[in-house]
Design an enzyme around this catalytic site. Sequence first.
Site, mmCIF file in Angstrom:
data_model
loop_
_atom_site.group_PDB
_atom_site.id
_atom_site.type_symbol
_atom_site.label_atom_id
_atom_site.label_comp_id
_atom_site.label_asym_id
_atom_site.label_seq_id
_atom_site.Cartn_x
_atom_site.Cartn_y
_atom_site.Cartn_z
ATOM 1 C CD1 TRP A 174 -3.357 5.017 -9.738
ATOM 2 C CD2 TRP A 174 -3.290 7.150 -9.132
ATOM 3 N NE1 TRP A 174 -2.668 5.080 -8.554
ATOM 4 C CE2 TRP A 174 -2.617 6.378 -8.158
ATOM 5 C CE3 TRP A 174 -3.387 8.524 -8.954
ATOM 6 C CZ2 TRP A 174 -2.027 6.951 -7.027
ATOM 7 C CZ3 TRP A 174 -2.805 9.090 -7.825
ATOM 8 C CH2 TRP A 174 -2.134 8.299 -6.883
ATOM 9 N N PRO A 270 5.665 3.968 1.150
ATOM 10 C CG PRO A 270 6.280 4.458 -1.062
ATOM 11 C CD PRO A 270 6.814 3.843 0.227
ATOM 12 C CB SER A 271 -0.170 4.171 -0.230
ATOM 13 O OG SER A 271 -0.212 5.505 -0.672
ATOM 14 C CG LEU A 275 9.212 11.778 -4.206
ATOM 15 C CD1 LEU A 275 9.690 10.865 -3.080
ATOM 16 C CD2 LEU A 275 10.290 12.780 -4.571
ATOM 17 C CG HIS A 276 3.091 10.484 -3.016
ATOM 18 N ND1 HIS A 276 3.640 9.266 -3.330
ATOM 19 C CD2 HIS A 276 2.315 10.257 -1.929
ATOM 20 C CE1 HIS A 276 3.219 8.343 -2.482
ATOM 21 N NE2 HIS A 276 2.409 8.923 -1.613
#
Length: 338
Positions: A174, A270-271, A275-276
């Site tokens: 996604w 992170p979930s 990288l975000h």
Amino acid sequence: MADTAPQLKRKREQEAEEAETPSTEEKEAGVGNGTSAPVRLPFSGFRVQKVLRESARDKIIFLHGKVNEDSGDTHGEDAVVILEKTPFQVEHVAQLLTGSPELKLQFSNDIYSTYNLFPPRHLSDIKTTVVYPATEKHLQKYMRQDLRLIRETGDDYRTITLPYLESQSLSIQWVYNILDKKAEADRIVFENPDPSDGFVLIPDLKWNQQQLDDLYLIAICHRRGIRSLRDLTPEHLPLLRNILREGQEAILKRYQVTGDRLRVYLHYLPSYYHLHVHFTALGFEAPGSGVERAHLLAQVIENLECDPKHYQQRTLTFALRTDDPLLQLLQKAQQERN
């Protein structure tokens, strides 16, 4: 709120988190862009199996249900539906009290009275997030669980956490759909298209874009292969600086919110492992913004400038669910060291 896009749908997980809230992690349920046309749920029927979690404070409930039981499959399929009351829209709230609103008196005493007010349809929407088909991992993810803090050394990450993550089937298709404009292209607020140091900025699922108090956007880097904070080195400083500077500039231009009113941070763990960076309104207690998970981007940049191997060597503290196999692995390593 002026100059905001209409509310649209998107699926990510969230997750969350925190989400820690359904976060952008709920995306696994679909990749279609939002639309104002009438839509239907992607299944028929919904028989509640269990309330996975609920919060009176946050006005949210997580439901596990069986769907499509009339399709010939006697067992049906699993789905998770998250129902959340949306925040008030300040510019429209006066409409609730004008004319002759539908009221039911609860009590009256001197100058005080309490009513149930039944708002018109356009002011009573419920944000509905669907995860379908849902797996056992989704059911566990949204179920309320006890948490434990754990300290992960650099060696722990390399020898325990990373191999564990690589053994899991953690799809981020996604994310690639967003970056490749196959989904949600109309929701992108800003993009730096550079394949190495660029990113897209997009509203998070937890924000309905109707008010600024809970502003929440996510910057997703174009460069693939950067999983988390642990992978960051000085090589990534141009990317991180671009995200911080250009992200703040884009939010100022679109929403008139200045950089000193934003909390800009990364999650660890992170979930999802691409990288975000999170951009939230400073006054908003966003899921996952606590000290045990959030790392301010400006501080991350400074740490890398001072020590190129900071995030490969530093011991990081975070919370895991008591039923998470990774917690058991890290606790065992910790006990052996002691």
